[in-house]
Design an enzyme around this catalytic site. Structure first.
Site, PDB file in Angstrom:
ATOM      1  N   ARG A 184      29.600  39.018  44.310  1.00 42.83           N
ATOM      2  CA  ARG A 184      29.656  40.400  44.780  1.00 42.83           C
ATOM      3  C   ARG A 184      28.329  40.877  45.377  1.00 42.83           C
ATOM      4  O   ARG A 184      28.325  41.641  46.343  1.00 42.83           O
ATOM      5  CB  ARG A 184      30.066  41.324  43.623  1.00 42.83           C
ATOM      6  CG  ARG A 184      31.438  41.036  43.037  1.00 42.83           C
ATOM      7  CD  ARG A 184      32.538  41.217  44.059  1.00 42.83           C
ATOM      8  NE  ARG A 184      33.864  41.038  43.451  1.00 42.83           N
ATOM      9  CZ  ARG A 184      34.999  41.010  44.128  1.00 42.83           C
ATOM     10  NH1 ARG A 184      34.981  41.140  45.437  1.00 42.83           N
ATOM     11  NH2 ARG A 184      36.146  40.842  43.509  1.00 42.83           N
ATOM     12  N   GLU A 230      36.716  45.521  39.521  1.00 40.74           N
ATOM     13  CA  GLU A 230      37.544  46.676  39.170  1.00 40.74           C
ATOM     14  C   GLU A 230      37.550  46.934  37.671  1.00 40.74           C
ATOM     15  O   GLU A 230      37.465  48.086  37.224  1.00 40.74           O
ATOM     16  CB  GLU A 230      38.978  46.449  39.648  1.00 40.74           C
ATOM     17  CG  GLU A 230      39.132  46.336  41.147  1.00 40.74           C
ATOM     18  CD  GLU A 230      40.501  45.797  41.512  1.00 40.74           C
ATOM     19  OE1 GLU A 230      41.419  46.612  41.678  1.00 40.74           O
ATOM     20  OE2 GLU A 230      40.645  44.565  41.619  1.00 40.74           O
ATOM     21  N   ASP A 282      42.075  34.062  53.670  1.00 40.52           N
ATOM     22  CA  ASP A 282      42.236  34.963  52.529  1.00 40.52           C
ATOM     23  C   ASP A 282      42.545  36.359  53.042  1.00 40.52           C
ATOM     24  O   ASP A 282      41.904  36.852  53.969  1.00 40.52           O
ATOM     25  CB  ASP A 282      40.954  34.983  51.687  1.00 40.52           C
ATOM     26  CG  ASP A 282      41.162  35.690  50.360  1.00 40.52           C
ATOM     27  OD1 ASP A 282      42.224  35.484  49.745  1.00 40.52           O
ATOM     28  OD2 ASP A 282      40.273  36.443  49.937  1.00 40.52           O
ATOM     29  N   ASP A 317      39.956  33.150  43.926  1.00 42.15           N
ATOM     30  CA  ASP A 317      38.967  33.172  45.001  1.00 42.15           C
ATOM     31  C   ASP A 317      37.659  33.729  44.431  1.00 42.15           C
ATOM     32  O   ASP A 317      37.399  34.931  44.476  1.00 42.15           O
ATOM     33  CB  ASP A 317      39.468  34.026  46.170  1.00 42.15           C
ATOM     34  CG  ASP A 317      38.683  33.771  47.434  1.00 42.15           C
ATOM     35  OD1 ASP A 317      38.251  32.622  47.643  1.00 42.15           O
ATOM     36  OD2 ASP A 317      38.510  34.710  48.228  1.00 42.15           O
ATOM     37  N   HIS A 377      44.243  47.379  44.749  1.00 44.95           N
ATOM     38  CA  HIS A 377      42.909  46.781  44.796  1.00 44.95           C
ATOM     39  C   HIS A 377      42.068  47.415  45.897  1.00 44.95           C
ATOM     40  O   HIS A 377      40.904  47.794  45.673  1.00 44.95           O
ATOM     41  CB  HIS A 377      43.030  45.270  45.031  1.00 44.95           C
ATOM     42  CG  HIS A 377      41.725  44.584  45.258  1.00 44.95           C
ATOM     43  ND1 HIS A 377      40.755  44.477  44.288  1.00 44.95           N
ATOM     44  CD2 HIS A 377      41.210  43.968  46.367  1.00 44.95           C
ATOM     45  CE1 HIS A 377      39.704  43.833  44.772  1.00 44.95           C
ATOM     46  NE2 HIS A 377      39.958  43.514  46.031  1.00 44.95           N
ATOM     47  N   GLU A 384      44.727  35.796  42.525  1.00 42.15           N
ATOM     48  CA  GLU A 384      45.540  35.744  43.737  1.00 42.15           C
ATOM     49  C   GLU A 384      46.661  34.713  43.586  1.00 42.15           C
ATOM     50  O   GLU A 384      46.643  33.867  42.697  1.00 42.15           O
ATOM     51  CB  GLU A 384      44.675  35.365  44.956  1.00 42.15           C
ATOM     52  CG  GLU A 384      43.481  36.275  45.191  1.00 42.15           C
ATOM     53  CD  GLU A 384      42.839  36.069  46.554  1.00 42.15           C
ATOM     54  OE1 GLU A 384      43.531  35.572  47.479  1.00 42.15           O
ATOM     55  OE2 GLU A 384      41.662  36.429  46.696  1.00 42.15           O
ATOM     56  N   GLU A 430      38.812  36.515  41.503  1.00 41.51           N
ATOM     57  CA  GLU A 430      39.851  37.303  42.141  1.00 41.51           C
ATOM     58  C   GLU A 430      41.195  36.652  41.842  1.00 41.51           C
ATOM     59  O   GLU A 430      41.428  35.483  42.183  1.00 41.51           O
ATOM     60  CB  GLU A 430      39.631  37.406  43.656  1.00 41.51           C
ATOM     61  CG  GLU A 430      38.447  38.284  44.018  1.00 41.51           C
ATOM     62  CD  GLU A 430      38.341  38.583  45.495  1.00 41.51           C
ATOM     63  OE1 GLU A 430      37.594  39.510  45.837  1.00 41.51           O
ATOM     64  OE2 GLU A 430      39.009  37.899  46.301  1.00 41.51           O
ATOM     65  N   THR A 460      36.974  28.010  45.847  1.00 38.09           N
ATOM     66  CA  THR A 460      38.284  28.633  45.660  1.00 38.09           C
ATOM     67  C   THR A 460      39.110  27.655  44.841  1.00 38.09           C
ATOM     68  O   THR A 460      39.294  26.507  45.256  1.00 38.09           O
ATOM     69  CB  THR A 460      38.974  28.915  47.000  1.00 38.09           C
ATOM     70  OG1 THR A 460      38.174  29.805  47.782  1.00 38.09           O
ATOM     71  CG2 THR A 460      40.346  29.527  46.793  1.00 38.09           C
ATOM     72  N   GLN A 500      27.877  39.293  48.747  1.00 45.39           N
ATOM     73  CA  GLN A 500      28.840  39.897  49.672  1.00 45.39           C
ATOM     74  C   GLN A 500      28.395  41.289  50.120  1.00 45.39           C
ATOM     75  O   GLN A 500      28.524  41.646  51.295  1.00 45.39           O
ATOM     76  CB  GLN A 500      30.211  39.988  49.003  1.00 45.39           C
ATOM     77  CG  GLN A 500      31.304  40.536  49.907  1.00 45.39           C
ATOM     78  CD  GLN A 500      32.669  40.520  49.238  1.00 45.39           C
ATOM     79  OE1 GLN A 500      32.840  39.960  48.155  1.00 45.39           O
ATOM     80  NE2 GLN A 500      33.642  41.131  49.871  1.00 45.39           N
ATOM     81  N   LYS A 513      32.023  34.004  49.568  1.00 42.95           N
ATOM     82  CA  LYS A 513      33.338  33.458  49.242  1.00 42.95           C
ATOM     83  C   LYS A 513      33.462  31.972  49.556  1.00 42.95           C
ATOM     84  O   LYS A 513      34.465  31.354  49.221  1.00 42.95           O
ATOM     85  CB  LYS A 513      34.424  34.199  50.035  1.00 42.95           C
ATOM     86  CG  LYS A 513      34.519  35.691  49.793  1.00 42.95           C
ATOM     87  CD  LYS A 513      34.959  35.985  48.374  1.00 42.95           C
ATOM     88  CE  LYS A 513      35.250  37.462  48.212  1.00 42.95           C
ATOM     89  NZ  LYS A 513      36.640  37.818  48.450  1.00 42.95           N
TER      90      LYS A 513
END
Length: 423
Positions: free
Chosen positions: A244, A371, A133, A240, A140, A208, A206, A264, A247, A260
């Site tokens: 948070r 975000e 990834d 993905d 971002h 992607e 996420e 996925t 992480q 993560k």
């Protein structure tokens, strides 16, 4: 003979102009049907799956290797290389044309080879050899840096020089529609002295794109821009999923790990690089100029509209929470692949590269809840008075993507996942 990307091509199958799967697309996937077919390779066309195994057995396709489509993944076909990919797509396109009677007027073959998508079960289209990834959207990275580092200097010193990435878990790449269990992990809120272990409280998506690598590269060798491009079989939508809070505690000093590794999700259809050719665009200007091995001469970005919808258990339909575009990516997929191999890392058939979260310059174009809610400080307003900062159990997240042509769209379908409670 007309090229498969010719915008004037028409199929004998009636296809809505808003369909993701016109004759100009022909994405590959793996499917089975209700009549007991074992998983095999097919191509999406309108509201149908074209069974390539049936066509191959009938002698309509010539890929040079028997049984390549009677397989539960596309890896064997991808291994045959770009010339076979292109020749096969051209042959399928010809068979589906409105003015070609070979399949159109063969009722028996058509009955066997065309399966309504609604009657098909879709599988993970590739056996994922490895998963990497990246972190390649400047918007971002700027948003995240402003939240957690420094609003005046949000990018880390290396970001403008190198495609940042990490190796993820191929074992938990799943196909659209697979439920996602809320992960557990170590949590340490800033005000707590010691960590605890429990369910993630700040679960995120996420947005992607995923690059499917269809050709290998030898260990110890580097790639040119052209070599990297020719290794790319196609693209999928990719979510993905991210924990948070897990992480935030674990990522120093080596980056994401368990936050993560739990899931996925990818879309079941791989849109080929060749089908995306008419939608190639140049990416953002890169300043400073990348080192020589990362410089690119071609237009290696794609104009792909991306859309995200969120549906809670109380909602009947998803509400759009993001619309952005793949063209914004600062580091292209080709640059990511070139960099991945630059140390001498061998690439394999079936490798999957995540683009990294795709955000644009506007607030409506932010590709993650981190975000959108600005780290939980600004809740999304949903119908019925519901609010969200991060995902709750029962929430469903759906991503869609497409390239808009003149009177048709080359689409990816969707990738969907619903959150179920932690064990």
């Amino acid at each position: 003979m007309s090229h498969p990307n010719d915008p004037t091509l028409r199929s004998f199958i009636d296809i809505d102009p808003a369909s993701n799967f016109p004759i100009q697309n022909l994405p590959y996937g793996v499917f089975s049907a209700k009549d007991g077919l074992v998983p095999r390779v097919g191509v999406a066309i309108g509201d149908y799956v074209l069974d390539l195994c049936e066509l191959d057995q009938d002698g309509r396709l010539d890929v040079g290797e028997l049984g390549v489509f009677a397989a539960p993944s596309l890896n064997r076909f991808m291994a045959l290389g770009p010339k076979v990919w292109s020749r096969t797509r051209a042959r399928i396109s010809k068979l589906l044309r409105h003015d070609n009677p070979d399949l159109r007027d063969n009722d028996e073959l058509r009955r066997r080879a065309l399966v309504p998508i609604k009657d098909a079960k879709l599988y993970l289209p590739i056996a994922v050899a490895g998963y990497t990834d990246f972190y390649s959207s400047k918007e971002h990275a700027t948003n995240v840096g402003a939240m957690f580092r420094d609003r005046t200097n949000p990018l880390l010193p290396n970001w403008l020089h190198i495609p940042i990435g990490y190796n993820g878990r191929a074992s938990t790449v799943v196909v659209s529609g697979t439920t996602v269990r809320r992960p557990r992990g170590q949590l340490k809120p800033p005000r707590e002295e010691l960590p605890s272990f429990g369910p993630c409280k700040r679960l995120d998506f996420e947005l992607e794109m995923g690059v499917v690598v269809g050709q290998p590269s030898p260990m110890g060798e580097m790639l040119t821009e052209q070599q990297a491009e020719e290794m790319i079989f196609g693209f999928v939508l990719l979510n993905d999923w991210s924990a948070r809070d897990i992480q935030q505690w674990e990522y120093v000093p080596l980056g994401p790990f368990q936050a993560k590794a739990f899931a996925t999700s990818i879309s079941p259809w791989i849109v080929t690089r060749e089908a995306l050719e008419p939608f190639r665009v140049h990416g953002p200007a890169q300043e400073p100029t990348p080192l020589s091995y990362l410089r690119q001469a071609g237009a290696n970005n794609y104009d792909i509209v991306l859309d995200v919808g969120l549906r809670t258990p109380r909602m009947n339909e998803p509400q759009n929470i993001c619309r952005t575009n793949f063209k914004y990516m600062y580091w292209s997929s080709v640059q990511q692949l070139v960099h991945h191999a630059s140390s001498g890392c061998a690439m394999n058939v079936g490798d999957l590269l995540g683009s990294g979260t795709i955000s644009g310059p506007e607030e409506s174009e932010r590709g993650s809840l981190l975000e959108i809610s600005w780290n939980g400080t600004a809740a999304i307003e949903l119908p019925g008075g519901e609010k969200r900062t991060f995902l709750e159990d029962g929430d469903s997240l759906t991503m869609r993507g497409w390239c808009q042509g003149n009177g048709f769209r080359v689409g990816f379908g969707e990738v969907e996942g619903t959150i179920v409670p932690a064990l």
